[in-house]
Design a protein around this motif. Sequence first.
Motif, PDB file in Angstrom:
ATOM      1  N   MET A  56      -7.150  -4.359 -17.671  1.00 21.83           N
ATOM      2  CA  MET A  56      -6.785  -4.601 -16.273  1.00 21.83           C
ATOM      3  C   MET A  56      -7.064  -3.365 -15.420  1.00 21.83           C
ATOM      4  N   GLY A  57      -6.724  -2.195 -15.939  1.00 25.23           N
ATOM      5  CA  GLY A  57      -7.009  -0.960 -15.210  1.00 25.23           C
ATOM      6  C   GLY A  57      -8.499  -0.751 -15.034  1.00 25.23           C
ATOM      7  N   MET A  58      -9.273  -1.073 -16.052  1.00 26.27           N
ATOM      8  CA  MET A  58     -10.724  -0.934 -15.974  1.00 26.27           C
ATOM      9  C   MET A  58     -11.290  -1.840 -14.883  1.00 26.27           C
ATOM     10  N   GLY A  59     -10.851  -3.089 -14.880  1.00 23.44           N
ATOM     11  CA  GLY A  59     -11.335  -4.015 -13.861  1.00 23.44           C
ATOM     12  C   GLY A  59     -10.936  -3.608 -12.456  1.00 23.44           C
ATOM     13  N   ALA A  60      -9.697  -3.119 -12.305  1.00 25.98           N
ATOM     14  CA  ALA A  60      -9.240  -2.693 -10.982  1.00 25.98           C
ATOM     15  C   ALA A  60     -10.046  -1.496 -10.485  1.00 25.98           C
ATOM     16  N   ALA A  61     -10.358  -0.552 -11.381  1.00 26.79           N
ATOM     17  CA  ALA A  61     -11.151   0.612 -10.976  1.00 26.79           C
ATOM     18  C   ALA A  61     -12.578   0.205 -10.612  1.00 26.79           C
ATOM     19  N   LEU A  62     -13.125  -0.773 -11.304  1.00 28.30           N
ATOM     20  CA  LEU A  62     -14.455  -1.276 -10.944  1.00 28.30           C
ATOM     21  C   LEU A  62     -14.439  -1.874  -9.537  1.00 28.30           C
ATOM     22  N   ALA A  63     -13.369  -2.576  -9.215  1.00 29.65           N
ATOM     23  CA  ALA A  63     -13.276  -3.200  -7.893  1.00 29.65           C
ATOM     24  C   ALA A  63     -13.033  -2.157  -6.807  1.00 29.65           C
ATOM     25  N   LEU A  64     -12.136  -1.216  -7.072  1.00 30.55           N
ATOM     26  CA  LEU A  64     -11.769  -0.226  -6.056  1.00 30.55           C
ATOM     27  C   LEU A  64     -12.688   0.991  -6.050  1.00 30.55           C
ATOM     28  N   GLN A  65     -13.495   1.137  -7.104  1.00 30.43           N
ATOM     29  CA  GLN A  65     -14.370   2.301  -7.263  1.00 30.43           C
ATOM     30  C   GLN A  65     -13.577   3.601  -7.211  1.00 30.43           C
ATOM     31  N   THR A  68      -8.164   6.914  -8.919  1.00 34.43           N
ATOM     32  CA  THR A  68      -7.005   7.427  -8.188  1.00 34.43           C
ATOM     33  C   THR A  68      -6.268   6.296  -7.464  1.00 34.43           C
ATOM     34  N   ALA A  69      -7.025   5.379  -6.834  1.00 34.14           N
ATOM     35  CA  ALA A  69      -6.400   4.254  -6.148  1.00 34.14           C
ATOM     36  C   ALA A  69      -5.607   3.399  -7.123  1.00 34.14           C
ATOM     37  N   VAL A  70      -6.142   3.184  -8.323  1.00 36.20           N
ATOM     38  CA  VAL A  70      -5.427   2.423  -9.346  1.00 36.20           C
ATOM     39  C   VAL A  70      -4.156   3.174  -9.758  1.00 36.20           C
ATOM     40  N   ALA A  71      -4.255   4.481  -9.875  1.00 38.02           N
ATOM     41  CA  ALA A  71      -3.085   5.286 -10.248  1.00 38.02           C
ATOM     42  C   ALA A  71      -1.973   5.144  -9.213  1.00 38.02           C
ATOM     43  N   MET A  72      -2.336   5.133  -7.928  1.00 43.83           N
ATOM     44  CA  MET A  72      -1.318   5.023  -6.884  1.00 43.83           C
ATOM     45  C   MET A  72      -0.638   3.658  -6.930  1.00 43.83           C
ATOM     46  N   LEU A  73      -1.404   2.588  -7.176  1.00 46.29           N
ATOM     47  CA  LEU A  73      -0.807   1.261  -7.304  1.00 46.29           C
ATOM     48  C   LEU A  73       0.136   1.217  -8.507  1.00 46.29           C
ATOM     49  N   ALA A  90      -1.543   3.075 -20.109  1.00 45.13           N
ATOM     50  CA  ALA A  90      -2.709   2.335 -20.594  1.00 45.13           C
ATOM     51  C   ALA A  90      -3.598   1.902 -19.435  1.00 45.13           C
ATOM     52  N   ILE A  91      -2.987   1.491 -18.329  1.00 45.39           N
ATOM     53  CA  ILE A  91      -3.760   1.101 -17.148  1.00 45.39           C
ATOM     54  C   ILE A  91      -4.553   2.298 -16.627  1.00 45.39           C
ATOM     55  N   LEU A  93      -5.582   4.960 -18.276  1.00 39.88           N
ATOM     56  CA  LEU A  93      -6.676   5.281 -19.197  1.00 39.88           C
ATOM     57  C   LEU A  93      -7.831   4.301 -19.029  1.00 39.88           C
ATOM     58  N   GLY A  94      -7.505   3.028 -18.844  1.00 36.93           N
ATOM     59  CA  GLY A  94      -8.554   2.035 -18.610  1.00 36.93           C
ATOM     60  C   GLY A  94      -9.259   2.244 -17.292  1.00 36.93           C
ATOM     61  N   SER A  95      -8.505   2.668 -16.270  1.00 37.57           N
ATOM     62  CA  SER A  95      -9.129   2.883 -14.961  1.00 37.57           C
ATOM     63  C   SER A  95     -10.109   4.051 -14.998  1.00 37.57           C
ATOM     64  N   ASP A  96      -9.862   5.036 -15.860  1.00 37.29           N
ATOM     65  CA  ASP A  96     -10.809   6.148 -15.994  1.00 37.29           C
ATOM     66  C   ASP A  96     -12.152   5.640 -16.538  1.00 37.29           C
ATOM     67  N   VAL A  97     -12.097   4.719 -17.491  1.00 36.39           N
ATOM     68  CA  VAL A  97     -13.333   4.118 -18.003  1.00 36.39           C
ATOM     69  C   VAL A  97     -13.997   3.282 -16.915  1.00 36.39           C
ATOM     70  N   GLY A  98     -13.192   2.536 -16.153  1.00 38.36           N
ATOM     71  CA  GLY A  98     -13.758   1.734 -15.062  1.00 38.36           C
ATOM     72  C   GLY A  98     -14.451   2.599 -14.037  1.00 38.36           C
ATOM     73  N   SER A  99     -13.885   3.756 -13.742  1.00 41.60           N
ATOM     74  CA  SER A  99     -14.509   4.688 -12.799  1.00 41.60           C
ATOM     75  C   SER A  99     -15.850   5.182 -13.334  1.00 41.60           C
ATOM     76  N   ALA A 100     -15.921   5.430 -14.656  1.00 48.53           N
ATOM     77  CA  ALA A 100     -17.194   5.852 -15.255  1.00 48.53           C
ATOM     78  C   ALA A 100     -18.224   4.732 -15.212  1.00 48.53           C
ATOM     79  N   LEU A 101     -17.782   3.495 -15.396  1.00 48.61           N
ATOM     80  CA  LEU A 101     -18.706   2.360 -15.310  1.00 48.61           C
ATOM     81  C   LEU A 101     -19.252   2.189 -13.893  1.00 48.61           C
TER      82      LEU A 101
END
Length: 554
Positions: A56-65, A68-73, A90-91, A93-101
Amino acid sequence: MSSSSPLLFLLHIAGAAALLIWSVRLVRTGVERAWSVQLRRWLRKGERNRLLAALMGMGAALALQSATAVAMLTTGFIAAGTLSAAAGLAILLGSDVGSALVAQVLLSQGDWVVPLLLVVGVGLFLRARRRDFRMAGRVLIGLALIFVSLSLIRDATEPLRDSPAIGAAMRYLGGDLVTAFAIGALLAWLVHSSVAAVLLFVTFAAQSMLPVPAAAAMVLGANLGGSIIAYVLTLGADLAARRVVIANLTLRGGGAVVALLLLQRFGAYLDTLGATPARQVINLHLAFNLAVLALGLPLTSLVLGIVDRLVAPPARPATLDRISALDPASLADPNRALSCATREILQMGEGVETMLRSVIRLYGQWDDTAADAIRAKEKDIDALHISIKLYLAGLRRASKDEEVDARALELADMAVNLEGAGNVISDTMLGLAKRLDQGGVAFSPTGNTEIRDFHDRVLSNAQAALNVLMTSSPDAARALVEEKDLVRDLEQHLQRSHLERLQQGLSESIDTSNLHQETLRALKQVNSAFTMIAYPILSETGDLLSSRLSRPKP
């Protein structure tokens, strides 16, 4: 031209970098304005297990690019008690991967992509009637401008590939990876976007301006800098939320330092990550974040336990009593007096938002201390309302200007609405949560999800309303009033959904029927109170009809 004029070269690079930073922000704000509620609901589903949370964090970071935005949510959910710390980490950590993607995607595009994105994006933004379609156009325009900015950077740096001075400086960074790492962390912090920083470093590597080891060190530094952004932005957040951010900083930032040490020893093997310098650097970025996720996900509870022991609650420092913004001496200057009243109303709104954020956790587990804090905050809100009302009455007596009188009445109405919202939370919602606890009953799983999702939507609108109060933005005001219609329709839909469960004879729905329906109505009332902040702005711009919003102008 750039090679013959250092000042012009710096101007080209600064302009292209500024466009890159702004374009990334353009995409993020477009997604937030159109789909923030859906993203927030999506993130909360990660409570079920850590792997799902990471996805979920990965997908959110892909959407928000933006990780940091995912972290604030996420920290907002943790502070409200609607998400556990383990799921939150866990979210992140996943958002960090999403940001790299995201960086991987943005470096892969054909010649036809930019004109297509611009044509479709501008068309949607100017012609679409629905807000989510207009924001989709905004996102597409932002993506196109990211590609344009990267092209501008490549064009500006092309003449420098043969420059002896630049070559010497870059070769130095290639031999001093610690300095390169520090520069990467600092730049990511300065631009407040690790995505933009990584794209910049990879582009320099592709242009042969940066040696691959130096670019790799800078990218690792950007990972540390990106983690520090969220840490600094949450310094004033709830302690439980801050601990999750610190745990992510420990894993990602600490991992970046370890990766830097490995890079110094095994940098010769970077060519195994790709055929070109750019591909090697960008693949290292993705591989690093995947490694942090794979190693960190099983250790989330352990890391959080260590952080809990190390990050103790701060000692209560000596505090100064808050001084009211309602300065009597300002009554002689109407504009200044109106500003003073607006500041105090903002204080009211922030207090009601705090109450709204806190009350939902009491529906799951009653807490007398938290309930008393909400009641105490409501008394503060009532006192603020009386002070504002008297102050504005004094201003109206002192000033005979019709515009000042009209604005004072608008502010008085805002104060009344916010005070009413506080009463709904303190009296109605707190009472409903208490009845749930005393009755020993709970909402059905579906009903509980509906209540929490609806609460989250109202909370998001409350935050948007306070932004409107500060900025007086007509676009933001229009979006807020549009959201009021959506909330009204959603509340009716949820009421019907609840009645359908009653018809099916679900025991949980029968036992909590009145509590469920009254909670939905109370949340709708709170949403309406905050939405009223936008009405004076739209009335002034002519966007507000007597009963409904006018259509947006093409």
